[in-house]
Design a protein around this motif. Sequence first.
Motif, short mmCIF file in Angstrom:
data_model
loop_
_atom_site.label_atom_id
_atom_site.label_comp_id
_atom_site.label_asym_id
_atom_site.label_seq_id
_atom_site.Cartn_x
_atom_site.Cartn_y
_atom_site.Cartn_z
N VAL A 6 35.33 35.41 42.95
CA VAL A 6 35.51 36.59 43.89
C VAL A 6 37.19 37.06 43.30
O VAL A 6 37.43 38.37 43.45
N THR A 7 37.89 36.16 42.81
CA THR A 7 39.40 36.49 42.52
C THR A 7 39.52 37.67 41.52
O THR A 7 40.28 38.57 41.79
N GLU B 197 39.34 23.04 54.54
CA GLU B 197 38.37 24.36 54.79
C GLU B 197 36.80 23.84 54.59
O GLU B 197 36.14 24.21 55.31
N ILE C 39 41.66 32.86 54.30
CA ILE C 39 41.35 34.11 53.71
C ILE C 39 41.78 34.59 52.12
O ILE C 39 41.19 35.23 51.54
N ASP C 40 42.84 33.79 52.00
CA ASP C 40 43.75 33.86 50.81
C ASP C 40 44.81 32.71 50.73
O ASP C 40 45.12 32.14 51.72
N SER D 50 45.12 39.31 45.28
CA SER D 50 45.62 38.48 46.32
C SER D 50 46.66 39.17 47.29
O SER D 50 47.63 39.69 46.29
N TRP E 54 42.38 30.53 46.49
CA TRP E 54 41.10 31.06 47.19
C TRP E 54 41.43 32.66 47.56
O TRP E 54 42.62 32.95 47.36
N PRO E 55 40.40 33.22 47.31
CA PRO E 55 39.09 32.52 47.07
C PRO E 55 38.67 32.10 45.64
O PRO E 55 39.42 32.24 44.98
N ARG F 70 41.78 22.25 50.67
CA ARG F 70 40.39 22.60 50.39
C ARG F 70 39.34 21.59 51.15
O ARG F 70 38.55 21.98 51.75
N GLU G 55 39.71 28.57 58.54
CA GLU G 55 39.07 29.75 57.66
C GLU G 55 40.31 30.52 56.70
O GLU G 55 41.19 30.90 57.12
#
Length: 169
Positions: free
Chosen positions: A59-60, A26, A34-35, A65, A54-55, A23, A32
């Motif tokens: 969003v999840t 990021e 993505i997952d 995933s 993540w995300p 975290r 970056e």
Amino acid sequence: MPALTVWCYGTPLGATAGSVRLRRLEQARALEVIDAITVSWAPGAHRPRVTRLWPPPEVTAREPSVLVALLRSAIGDSQSGDPLPPDFADRLAATGLDPALLEAVTERLVPRTSALLVLSGAADLSVVVPAVRQRIVSGEVTLLRADLPTDGPALLRTAVGLEPSGPTD
């Protein structure tokens, strides 16, 4: 360049500690994401626990995933003692991901271990590697990495059945 990176820890809580560092990386824009998921196998548990990192949770719910789907396929086949089905191995090959990497991950996922799986875009490994290894006793963490082509994340979603495959001729 997109990559699938797997940090395999020799303790059930190693991946959780690694996720905190992820975290921070990021947020510092060192990579970056993505997952990302953690897989922790506590002593006495019959199977590992998978947690999506993540995300973010908002969003999840809308997007499954790719890493969870990939891990389910790999663990299901390794527990039965069978190699990955040839059609699945072929689909993975198109993504740039060697099925041997999945076999290496499933071999390391045993009780009292954990793993942090990260599907990323651009990453500065000179910053990421030392940060994830931070405070880990030497030998307790193993890095497995597969570089993917530019369209690798999308191809991976197709390979695990989250996206329809393209037209066939």
